[in-house]
Design an enzyme around this catalytic site. Structure first.
Site, PDB file in Angstrom:
ATOM      1  N   SER A 124     -40.845  65.911 -48.998  1.00 35.23           N
ATOM      2  CA  SER A 124     -40.233  65.766 -47.677  1.00 35.23           C
ATOM      3  C   SER A 124     -38.953  66.583 -47.585  1.00 35.23           C
ATOM      4  O   SER A 124     -38.243  66.760 -48.570  1.00 35.23           O
ATOM      5  CB  SER A 124     -39.897  64.289 -47.433  1.00 35.23           C
ATOM      6  OG  SER A 124     -39.065  64.139 -46.301  1.00 35.23           O
ATOM      7  N   TYR A 149     -35.771  56.158 -50.613  1.00 36.16           N
ATOM      8  CA  TYR A 149     -37.050  56.819 -50.285  1.00 36.16           C
ATOM      9  C   TYR A 149     -36.928  58.318 -50.581  1.00 36.16           C
ATOM     10  O   TYR A 149     -37.742  58.880 -51.312  1.00 36.16           O
ATOM     11  CB  TYR A 149     -37.419  56.608 -48.815  1.00 36.16           C
ATOM     12  CG  TYR A 149     -38.380  57.656 -48.311  1.00 36.16           C
ATOM     13  CD1 TYR A 149     -37.928  58.737 -47.538  1.00 36.16           C
ATOM     14  CD2 TYR A 149     -39.726  57.619 -48.661  1.00 36.16           C
ATOM     15  CE1 TYR A 149     -38.801  59.721 -47.131  1.00 36.16           C
ATOM     16  CE2 TYR A 149     -40.608  58.597 -48.254  1.00 36.16           C
ATOM     17  CZ  TYR A 149     -40.132  59.660 -47.487  1.00 36.16           C
ATOM     18  OH  TYR A 149     -40.996  60.648 -47.101  1.00 36.16           O
ATOM     19  N   LYS A 153     -38.679  61.048 -53.654  1.00 37.24           N
ATOM     20  CA  LYS A 153     -39.341  62.342 -53.447  1.00 37.24           C
ATOM     21  C   LYS A 153     -38.744  63.388 -54.393  1.00 37.24           C
ATOM     22  O   LYS A 153     -39.471  64.146 -55.042  1.00 37.24           O
ATOM     23  CB  LYS A 153     -39.202  62.798 -51.988  1.00 37.24           C
ATOM     24  CG  LYS A 153     -39.984  61.954 -51.004  1.00 37.24           C
ATOM     25  CD  LYS A 153     -41.484  61.947 -51.323  1.00 37.24           C
ATOM     26  CE  LYS A 153     -42.283  61.138 -50.342  1.00 37.24           C
ATOM     27  NZ  LYS A 153     -43.719  61.095 -50.710  1.00 37.24           N
TER      28      LYS A 153
HETATM   29  C1  WQD Z   1     -36.115  61.667 -35.675  1.00 35.73           C
HETATM   30  C2  WQD Z   1     -34.949  61.667 -34.705  1.00 35.73           C
HETATM   31  C3  WQD Z   1     -33.499  59.765 -34.850  1.00 35.73           C
HETATM   32  C4  WQD Z   1     -36.307  56.745 -33.465  1.00 35.73           C
HETATM   33  C5  WQD Z   1     -37.941  60.544 -41.243  1.00 35.73           C
HETATM   34  C6  WQD Z   1     -37.887  60.643 -42.741  1.00 35.73           C
HETATM   35  C7  WQD Z   1     -38.685  61.847 -43.182  1.00 35.73           C
HETATM   36  C8  WQD Z   1     -40.073  61.721 -42.658  1.00 35.73           C
HETATM   37  C9  WQD Z   1     -40.022  61.690 -41.138  1.00 35.73           C
HETATM   38  C10 WQD Z   1     -41.554  60.536 -44.121  1.00 35.73           C
HETATM   39  C11 WQD Z   1     -33.659  61.195 -35.342  1.00 35.73           C
HETATM   40  C12 WQD Z   1     -34.204  59.820 -33.506  1.00 35.73           C
HETATM   41  C13 WQD Z   1     -35.770  57.957 -33.857  1.00 35.73           C
HETATM   42  C14 WQD Z   1     -35.806  56.100 -32.298  1.00 35.73           C
HETATM   43  C15 WQD Z   1     -34.285  57.919 -31.968  1.00 35.73           C
HETATM   44  N1  WQD Z   1     -40.674  60.551 -43.130  1.00 35.73           N
HETATM   45  N2  WQD Z   1     -34.780  58.524 -33.109  1.00 35.73           N
HETATM   46  N3  WQD Z   1     -34.823  56.725 -31.585  1.00 35.73           N
HETATM   47  O1  WQD Z   1     -35.422  60.354 -39.539  1.00 35.73           O
HETATM   48  O2  WQD Z   1     -35.949  62.784 -38.913  1.00 35.73           O
HETATM   49  O3  WQD Z   1     -37.295  61.650 -40.676  1.00 35.73           O
HETATM   50  O4  WQD Z   1     -39.265  60.514 -40.783  1.00 35.73           O
HETATM   51  O5  WQD Z   1     -42.000  61.464 -44.730  1.00 35.73           O
HETATM   52  O6  WQD Z   1     -38.714  61.883 -44.585  1.00 35.73           O
HETATM   53  O7  WQD Z   1     -36.543  60.840 -43.124  1.00 35.73           O
HETATM   54  O8  WQD Z   1     -37.563  60.975 -38.312  1.00 35.73           O
HETATM   55  O9  WQD Z   1     -38.659  60.115 -36.291  1.00 35.73           O
HETATM   56  O10 WQD Z   1     -37.156  58.549 -37.630  1.00 35.73           O
HETATM   57  O11 WQD Z   1     -36.141  60.367 -36.293  1.00 35.73           O
HETATM   58  O12 WQD Z   1     -33.371  58.451 -31.314  1.00 35.73           O
HETATM   59  O13 WQD Z   1     -36.253  54.996 -31.893  1.00 35.73           O
HETATM   60  O14 WQD Z   1     -35.252  60.763 -33.654  1.00 35.73           O
HETATM   61  O15 WQD Z   1     -32.135  59.399 -34.692  1.00 35.73           O
HETATM   62  O16 WQD Z   1     -32.600  61.958 -34.823  1.00 35.73           O
HETATM   63  P1  WQD Z   1     -36.421  61.443 -39.331  1.00 35.73           P
HETATM   64  P2  WQD Z   1     -37.440  59.917 -37.120  1.00 35.73           P
END
Ligand code: WQD
Length: 339
Positions: A124, A149, A153
């Site tokens: 990741s 997590y 990785k």
């Molecule tokens: C993306 C953006 C949130 C939810 C994670 C893991 C990564 C991979 C993908 C596994 C951020 C914003 C989110 C919400 C929001 N996972 N958001 N409201 O954190 O970039 O990555 O998931 O492999 O390893 O770290 O993904 O989709 O959680 O968030 O505003 O209800 O959307 O703040 O900026 P992230 P995400």
């Protein structure tokens, strides 16, 4: 050629099973159903027209896994099986180290013991932390992970790399995914988050179908064009096809032993707000959302350079953000109809 797919009933794993069949491989699933649903198997069989063998076991169960690998004699193994909820990993680190690291150790030991050469590891972009420069290349140094997590990785990447160099009997790649989104265009498989979704797109689609009252955007005071975080959102089907390209790369390699890391992203970034606006436009819906405070651990901006995957694997992403968001919404509507 058989390929064992651990976590093959999961979001990325199931889409990879489809692409493996499409490319002439015979995927064999190993999944403990801890974060997936048995219904995915019947959907896969309908979608592919094949009966995919599925062993419902945990990847830390050495003796059972040994029997499966001996029985199936796979050409390679794609290792998706892992816990992946960033927030949960902070509260339950031992659950994450116990599962994510031990399953990788078990697999590598059995591959050496039985003589299976090719391994693809699901890594990741989280290993980059808040990147020093963007777009991120594989040369960007890894940063201390912002969650257990993410740390699992990085640890698993090191275990694999050290094992390749020490034992000279493995060919392995770590694929560093950016943000996988979307669903298969058929609407038969997609993301199945258990409980309240952690990730952005499933939260959006559940809000759009009325399962959630509104989406909270976690912060709009970042140093970005519109104040919201920037990510590299890649269609899950493109991501799945990258695994087939990586497998072909390993199988066709003349080396007895190799280890390569590849960024698997689109190479461009979109903000959370841009994604929301794109979702509304492509699906002709109005999304109920509000701006809230930042989420701890979020990084401000990251997107990946995938030139290495293009040069060495002959892979690049093809699908658009619009396609991913249309496919994600179609899948959510199908889920609603089926419940
Ligand atoms: C993306 C953006 C949130 C939810 C994670 C893991 C990564 C991979 C993908 C596994 C951020 C914003 C989110 C919400 C929001 N996972 N958001 N409201 O954190 O970039 O990555 O998931 O492999 O390893 O770290 O993904 O989709 O959680 O968030 O505003 O209800 O959307 O703040 O900026 P992230 P995400």
């Amino acid at each position: 050629m058989k390929v064992i797919v651990t976590g093959g009933l999961g979001f990325i794993g199931s889409h990879t099973v489809v692409e493996l069949w499409n490319s002439g491989f015979e995927p064999v699933i190993v999944d403990n159903l801890s974060n997936s649903n048995e219904s995915v198997l019947s959907q896969l069989n309908e979608l592919t027209g094949k009966q995919t063998t599925c062993y419902k076991i945990d990847c830390t169960e050495v003796d059972m896994l040994r029997e499966i690998i001996r029985e199936e004699k796979p050409e390679g193994i794609i290792h998706f099986a892992a816990h992946k909820a960033v927030g949960e990993s902070v509260k339950e680190p031992l659950k994450y180290y116990g599962n994510n690291v031990n399953s990788t150790l078990v697999l590598i030991n059995l591959m050496r013991e039985i003589g299976i050469k090719n391994l693809i590891f699901s890594s990741s972009c989280t290993v980059y932390g808040e990147p020093d420069s963007i777009p991120v290349t594989e040369q960007n140094r890894r940063k201390k992970a912002t969650s257990p997590y993410g740390n699992t990785k990085a640890i698993c990447e090191d275990i694999i790399e050290n094992s390749v160099h020490a034992y000279q009997c493995l060919r392995a790649t770590s694929l560093r995914y950016f943000n996988p989104i979307g669903a298969h265009p058929s609407g038969l498989i997609g993301e199945l988050p258990l409980g309240v979704p952690n990730n952005l797109v499933p939260y959006i689609t559940q809000t759009a179908v009325g399962k959630r009252p509104k989406l909270t955007v976690f912060g709009n005071d970042y140093d970005t064009a519109d104040g919201t975080c920037v990510r590299d959102f890649i269609h899950v089907v493109d991501l799945a096809q990258a695994h087939v390209a990586a497998l072909n790369f390993l199988i066709s390699s003349k080396s007895e032993s190799l280890y390569e890391v590849f960024n698997i992203g689109t190479g461009s970034g979109n903000s959370v707000l841009e994604l929301i606006q794109c979702f509304e436009e492509v699906n002709s819906v109005k999304l109920n959302y509000e701006f809230g405070s930042r989420r701890e651990g979020d990084i401000e901006k990251i997107y990946g350079c995938a030139d290495k995957a293009r040069a060495i694997l002959g892979w690049k992403s093809n699908k658009t953000l619009q396609e991913a968001l249309a496919d994600a919404y179609r899948w959510e509507r199908r889920l609603l109809e089926s419940n």
